[in-house]
Design a protein around this motif. Structure first.
Motif, PDB file in Angstrom:
ATOM      1  N   VAL A 148       2.946   2.418  -3.365  1.00  0.00           N
ATOM      2  CA  VAL A 148       2.243   1.235  -3.474  1.00  0.00           C
ATOM      3  C   VAL A 148       0.816   1.490  -3.291  1.00  0.00           C
ATOM      4  N   SER A 149      -0.191   1.111  -4.042  1.00  0.00           N
ATOM      5  CA  SER A 149      -1.512   1.520  -3.939  1.00  0.00           C
ATOM      6  C   SER A 149      -2.344   0.030  -3.864  1.00  0.00           C
ATOM      7  N   ASP A 150      -3.345   0.022  -3.142  1.00  0.00           N
ATOM      8  CA  ASP A 150      -4.091  -1.253  -3.140  1.00  0.00           C
ATOM      9  C   ASP A 150      -5.703  -0.691  -3.825  1.00  0.00           C
ATOM     10  N   GLY A 157      -1.015  -3.773   8.181  1.00  0.00           N
ATOM     11  CA  GLY A 157      -2.196  -3.117   8.830  1.00  0.00           C
ATOM     12  C   GLY A 157      -3.370  -2.939   8.026  1.00  0.00           C
ATOM     13  N   LEU A 158      -3.000  -2.716   6.653  1.00  0.00           N
ATOM     14  CA  LEU A 158      -4.074  -2.372   5.804  1.00  0.00           C
ATOM     15  C   LEU A 158      -4.974  -3.746   5.186  1.00  0.00           C
ATOM     16  N   GLY A 159      -4.406  -4.916   5.941  1.00  0.00           N
ATOM     17  CA  GLY A 159      -5.204  -5.976   5.510  1.00  0.00           C
ATOM     18  C   GLY A 159      -4.462  -6.873   4.345  1.00  0.00           C
ATOM     19  N   ARG A 199     -13.633   4.963  -3.902  1.00  0.00           N
ATOM     20  CA  ARG A 199     -12.420   3.895  -4.183  1.00  0.00           C
ATOM     21  C   ARG A 199     -12.500   2.629  -3.318  1.00  0.00           C
ATOM     22  N   THR A 200     -12.264   1.574  -3.939  1.00  0.00           N
ATOM     23  CA  THR A 200     -12.356   0.154  -3.358  1.00  0.00           C
ATOM     24  C   THR A 200     -10.982  -0.528  -3.314  1.00  0.00           C
ATOM     25  N   PRO A 201     -10.438  -0.742  -2.165  1.00  0.00           N
ATOM     26  CA  PRO A 201      -9.193  -1.375  -1.831  1.00  0.00           C
ATOM     27  C   PRO A 201      -9.453  -2.769  -2.314  1.00  0.00           C
ATOM     28  N   ARG A 202      -8.207  -3.552  -2.659  1.00  0.00           N
ATOM     29  CA  ARG A 202      -8.005  -4.968  -3.074  1.00  0.00           C
ATOM     30  C   ARG A 202      -7.000  -5.398  -2.194  1.00  0.00           C
ATOM     31  N   VAL A 207       0.259   4.228  -0.197  1.00  0.00           N
ATOM     32  CA  VAL A 207       1.448   4.318   0.780  1.00  0.00           C
ATOM     33  C   VAL A 207       2.403   5.110  -0.136  1.00  0.00           C
ATOM     34  N   LEU A 208       2.904   6.105   0.416  1.00  0.00           N
ATOM     35  CA  LEU A 208       4.075   6.858  -0.123  1.00  0.00           C
ATOM     36  C   LEU A 208       4.968   7.584   0.720  1.00  0.00           C
TER      37      LEU A 208
END
Length: 277
Positions: free
Chosen positions: A227-229, A57-59, A8-11, A234-235
């Motif tokens: 909320v998901s990137d 912190g997740l950018g 899975r690729t975060p954005r 995040v839940l």
């Protein structure tokens, strides 16, 4: 089915939050609010700060909209607008207690490089709208039944130039779409079928056969108010069952405690508006 090992690729995302400096349960406009249950304002602020720090912190970039006296629900920043491709479709709240929040959000968008469009129809921003940019070429999922009027779905479609699919919420405990459904990435969702009408359940099953389905326990724990990137999800920390399902689908659950803010009928997503340039 999705492989556990699928990458899975975060954005990187840009968010808007508003601190719970005036948060209190002074009225009851959803089934979760109880004016007899005390709120620990200090703990609410601490938990909110923890959420903001987690996202940073997740950018991700987190902008802060100052809280205003007399607006105890302003912490639920997702409800102030719905932003797609740099255009902000403004909110028009159902209940008078929250009406002035729309003005504060409008000022934020008009002071920046956003194209703000004032609504004619009643809607509560991202509370009842979700966006999937890679699903069917860019798709808006739009909830109605308790807060947002169906006419606002058509208005959002015209303003944002994206097709909107109307979904009927039937359980007042899931009074906003974002309490029952969330985008996990640009084309996949998670949701609780029981929050929707039978017809809307069929529509969701047809459009998203690979959705992650939540059970009643996690839905009632506000697990879907997330909320998901695209990779990191995040839940609410109580939603351990859903966290396990997300991990099995290749996502990384990030659990946060928001117990005080749940007293107002919201959790992670309610506190976070996504700003999509």
């Amino acid at each position: 089915m999705v492989s556990v090992n699928q990458e899975r690729t975060p954005r990187k995302r840009t968010y808007l939050m508003s601190p719970p400096e005036h948060f209190a349960v002074e009225y009851a406009i959803n089934p979760w609010m109880d004016t007899e249950t005390p709120v620990d304002a200090g703990l609410a602020l601490k938990q909110w700060e923890g959420l903001r720090e987690t996202l940073a912190g997740l950018g991700h970039t987190v902008h802060v909209l100052p809280a205003e006296p007399g607006l105890p629900d302003m912490v639920y920043a997702a409800n102030g607008a719905f932003v797609v491709d740099g255009v902000a479709y403004g909110a028009r709240f159902r209940h008078e207690q929250r009406a002035a929040e729309a003005t504060a959000h409008r000022a934020f968008y008009e002071s920046g490089d956003w194209g703000f469009v004032a609504p004619s129809e009643t809607n509560e921003g991202e509370g009842d709208f979700a966006y999937l940019p890679r699903a069917y070429g860019g798709l808006i999922l739009a909830g109605y039944g308790f807060r947002t009027e169906p006419a606002a779905h058509a208005e959002a479609q015209e303003v944002l130039n994206r097709p909107a699919v109307s979904l009927r919420l039937v359980d007042p405990r899931f009074y906003h779409l974002d309490t029952a459904l969330a985008a996990l990435d640009d084309q996949r969702i998670t949701y609780f079928p029981g929050a929707f009408s039978v017809a809307s359940q069929k529509v969701l099953a047809q459009l998203f056969p690979d959705a992650v389905l939540a059970d009643e326990v996690d839905a009632f724990a506000f697990g879907l108010n997330l909320v998901s990137d695209g990779r990191n999800v995040v839940l609410n920390s109580e939603s351990t069952g859903l966290a396990g399902k997300l991990e099995a689908a290749g996502y990384t659950p990030v659990l946060v405690e928001l117990g005080e803010l749940k007293k107002g009928g919201g959790s992670v997503k309610c506190c976070v508006a996504e700003l999509r340039p």
